[in-house]
Design a protein around this motif. Structure first.
Motif, mmCIF file in Angstrom:
data_model
loop_
_atom_site.group_PDB
_atom_site.id
_atom_site.type_symbol
_atom_site.label_atom_id
_atom_site.label_comp_id
_atom_site.label_asym_id
_atom_site.label_seq_id
_atom_site.Cartn_x
_atom_site.Cartn_y
_atom_site.Cartn_z
ATOM 1 N N ALA A 80 0.809 -1.222 0.000
ATOM 2 C CA ALA A 80 0.000 0.000 0.000
ATOM 3 C C ALA A 80 0.846 1.278 0.000
ATOM 4 C CB ALA A 80 -0.930 0.015 1.212
ATOM 5 N N ILE A 81 2.122 1.172 0.328
ATOM 6 C CA ILE A 81 2.979 2.359 0.401
ATOM 7 C C ILE A 81 3.384 2.781 -1.002
ATOM 8 C CG2 ILE A 81 5.164 3.325 1.230
ATOM 9 C CD1 ILE A 81 3.140 2.719 3.442
ATOM 10 N N SER A 82 3.076 4.024 -1.329
ATOM 11 C CA SER A 82 3.425 4.552 -2.637
ATOM 12 C C SER A 82 4.805 5.197 -2.625
ATOM 13 C CB SER A 82 2.386 5.577 -3.080
ATOM 14 O OG SER A 82 2.724 6.105 -4.330
ATOM 15 N N GLN A 83 5.086 5.928 -1.545
ATOM 16 C CA GLN A 83 6.354 6.652 -1.496
ATOM 17 C C GLN A 83 6.737 6.931 -0.054
ATOM 18 O OE1 GLN A 83 6.291 10.053 -4.042
ATOM 19 N NE2 GLN A 83 8.361 10.680 -3.544
ATOM 20 N N TYR A 84 8.018 7.078 0.166
ATOM 21 C CA TYR A 84 8.587 7.390 1.470
ATOM 22 C C TYR A 84 9.147 8.804 1.359
ATOM 23 C CZ TYR A 84 11.286 6.412 5.750
ATOM 24 O OH TYR A 84 11.811 6.411 7.031
ATOM 25 N N ILE A 85 8.529 9.747 2.053
ATOM 26 C CA ILE A 85 8.927 11.152 1.974
ATOM 27 C C ILE A 85 9.521 11.572 3.310
ATOM 28 C CG2 ILE A 85 8.134 13.520 1.620
ATOM 29 C CD1 ILE A 85 5.787 12.295 -0.014
ATOM 30 N N VAL A 86 10.742 12.103 3.255
ATOM 31 C CA VAL A 86 11.412 12.562 4.471
ATOM 32 C C VAL A 86 11.068 14.036 4.685
ATOM 33 C CG1 VAL A 86 13.645 12.903 5.607
ATOM 34 C CG2 VAL A 86 13.266 10.875 4.178
ATOM 35 N N LYS A 87 10.667 14.340 5.933
ATOM 36 C CA LYS A 87 10.354 15.723 6.296
ATOM 37 C C LYS A 87 11.624 16.559 6.240
ATOM 38 C CE LYS A 87 6.701 14.546 9.583
ATOM 39 N NZ LYS A 87 6.336 14.596 11.001
ATOM 40 N N PRO A 88 11.495 17.827 5.996
ATOM 41 C CA PRO A 88 10.260 18.583 5.812
ATOM 42 C C PRO A 88 9.671 18.333 4.425
ATOM 43 C CG PRO A 88 12.135 20.051 5.559
ATOM 44 C CD PRO A 88 12.672 18.702 5.943
ATOM 45 N N VAL A 89 8.351 18.329 4.378
ATOM 46 C CA VAL A 89 7.634 18.143 3.126
ATOM 47 C C VAL A 89 7.745 19.447 2.331
ATOM 48 C CG1 VAL A 89 5.401 17.686 2.068
ATOM 49 C CG2 VAL A 89 6.052 16.510 4.167
ATOM 50 N N THR A 90 8.077 19.312 1.059
ATOM 51 C CA THR A 90 8.227 20.489 0.212
ATOM 52 C C THR A 90 7.009 20.664 -0.676
ATOM 53 O OG1 THR A 90 9.262 19.264 -1.594
ATOM 54 C CG2 THR A 90 10.735 20.114 0.138
ATOM 55 N N VAL A 91 6.916 21.812 -1.270
ATOM 56 C CA VAL A 91 5.850 22.075 -2.237
ATOM 57 C C VAL A 91 5.971 21.086 -3.393
ATOM 58 C CG1 VAL A 91 4.959 23.763 -3.903
ATOM 59 C CG2 VAL A 91 5.613 24.505 -1.603
ATOM 60 N N ASP A 92 7.191 20.788 -3.793
ATOM 61 C CA ASP A 92 7.385 19.820 -4.879
ATOM 62 C C ASP A 92 6.864 18.436 -4.496
ATOM 63 O OD1 ASP A 92 8.508 21.688 -6.606
ATOM 64 O OD2 ASP A 92 10.572 21.209 -6.011
ATOM 65 N N ILE A 97 2.507 14.415 -5.327
ATOM 66 C CA ILE A 97 1.380 13.626 -4.834
ATOM 67 C C ILE A 97 0.116 13.958 -5.614
ATOM 68 C CG2 ILE A 97 -0.169 13.294 -2.852
ATOM 69 C CD1 ILE A 97 2.366 13.627 -1.061
ATOM 70 N N LEU A 98 -0.155 15.244 -5.796
ATOM 71 C CA LEU A 98 -1.350 15.666 -6.525
ATOM 72 C C LEU A 98 -1.310 15.236 -7.977
ATOM 73 C CD1 LEU A 98 -1.922 19.222 -5.022
ATOM 74 C CD2 LEU A 98 -3.290 17.166 -4.635
ATOM 75 N N ASN A 99 -0.131 15.240 -8.581
ATOM 76 C CA ASN A 99 -0.005 14.852 -9.989
ATOM 77 C C ASN A 99 -0.240 13.364 -10.195
ATOM 78 O OD1 ASN A 99 0.492 17.419 -10.978
ATOM 79 N ND2 ASN A 99 2.698 17.238 -10.721
ATOM 80 N N ASN A 100 -0.174 12.591 -9.132
ATOM 81 C CA ASN A 100 -0.400 11.151 -9.250
ATOM 82 C C ASN A 100 -1.872 10.789 -9.365
ATOM 83 O OD1 ASN A 100 2.283 10.349 -9.282
ATOM 84 N ND2 ASN A 100 2.418 10.319 -7.065
#
Length: 101
Positions: A80-92, A97-100
């Protein structure tokens, strides 16, 4: 897209999502999951949530401060995991995420 609340711990989120699945309500399309939460951490949430088969696929992004390679490898074990994002979360990160969708 319908807004869903955020939860301060994995137990609150799990209980609410179980109720949504049971009631047949609309599920979120995306979950941003922190690994380091009180009461029930992100790994415990994932273990329990995967036992509750939702009616549709929910994309889960891990959003964490952990740079531990063991955590990154563990995340790969969850389908179920799509991606592992390390904080801080950026606008990119958010744009990706939205583009997916």
């Amino acid at each position: 897209m319908r807004e869903f609340p955020y939860f301060h711990n994995g137990k609150e989120a799990l209980d609410r999502l179980k109720a949504i699945v049971t009631a047949g309500e609309n599920l979120p399309e995306v979950i941003l999951l922190d690994l380091n939460m009180p009461v029930m951490d992100g790994w415990e949430f994932l273990d329990e949530f995967t036992k509750v088969p939702p009616a549709k696929k929910i994309i889960i992004y891990i959003v964490t401060s952990s740079i531990d390679p063991a955590d990154v490898e563990k995340a790969k074990q969850y389908e179920a995991i799509s991606q592992y994002i390390v904080k801080p979360v950026t606008v990119d990160n958010l744009k990706e995420i939205l583009n997916n969708f």
